[in-house]
Enzyme design. Structure first.
Site, PDB file in Angstrom:
ATOM      1  CB  ALA A 134      -0.921   0.011   1.221  1.00 32.27           C
ATOM      2  CG  ASP A 135       2.467   5.278  -1.447  1.00 30.18           C
ATOM      3  OD1 ASP A 135       3.434   5.249  -0.655  1.00 30.18           O
ATOM      4  OD2 ASP A 135       2.151   6.294  -2.085  1.00 30.18           O
ATOM      5  CB  THR A 136      -1.078   6.370   2.859  1.00 34.45           C
ATOM      6  OG1 THR A 136      -1.700   5.081   2.945  1.00 34.45           O
ATOM      7  CG2 THR A 136      -2.047   7.429   3.359  1.00 34.45           C
TER       8      THR A 136
END
Length: 202
Positions: free
Chosen positions: A73-75
């Site tokens: 994931a990336d935020t």
């Protein structure tokens, strides 16, 4: 794939993502990956966050055993189309939080799941409105150590929640791993929602 046969890797060393994925009760291992996290010229924020999440899962897929599923994931915090990233020091954090003060920003959290040659993606978009933040509050917050490695220089699950006047979207997405979207992706591995709610057996 049944839960008892599942081999899952989280391609992240983030303690927040480990905590969130752990809520499903699934067995998983953690794998450290390193990808370049820098927007390309003219790259839209949504495209960027999807690309980084995909790069992370792709690197994890290349490092993991063939039968293993890889989740990444990336935020990112975005204001007026500008991707904030993580603060490089106290002045950078002051600049970020000063710009977020009294305004509504977006938090984009992309999730990428790979299994064999299959690839699934999802994107969570949340909107967070900050109250007005005083300079002395920013200084005190930086001194706490919490914002140093956080996108946008704040952690909604920690002291940073004191700045939040309104949240529209996913609390877990702002933390770093949106559980709704993640659960939907895990359904591709045969893990239905009721199994995740009950906690899949090890």
């Amino acid at each position: 794939m049944q839960a008892k046969d599942l081999n899952l890797i989280l391609a992240s060393t983030s303690p927040r993502r480990r905590e969130l994925l752990g809520r499903f009760g699934l067995p998983f291992e953690v794998l450290a990956v390193e990808v370049e996290e820098r927007p390309r010229s003219g790259e839209a924020a949504e495209d960027y966050v999807r690309r980084v999440a995909s790069d992370k899962s792709g690197q994890g897929r290349a490092m993991a055993p063939e039968e293993t599923a890889v989740l990444a994931a990336d935020t990112e915090v975005v204001l007026d189309g500008h991707i904030f990233g993580k603060p490089q020091g106290p002045e950078h954090a002051r600049e970020m939080l000063g710009r977020l003060s009294g305004r509504t920003h977006e938090v984009l959290s992309a999730v990428s799941l790979r299994w064999g040659d299959r690839h699934w993606e999802a994107l969570s978009v949340s909107r967070v409105r900050f109250r007005d933040i005083f300079p002395q509050e920013i200084d005190a917050y930086w001194a706490s150590g919490e914002p140093a490695d956080k996108a946008g220089a704040y952690a909604i699950q920690g002291r940073g929640e004191l700045f939040v006047a309104e949240l529209r979207g996913s609390f877990s997405g702002v933390m770093g791993l949106p559980l709704l979207e993640t659960a939907r992706l895990l359904q591709h591995l045969g893990l239905e929602t009721e199994r995740l709610l009950a906690g899949a057996p090890p």
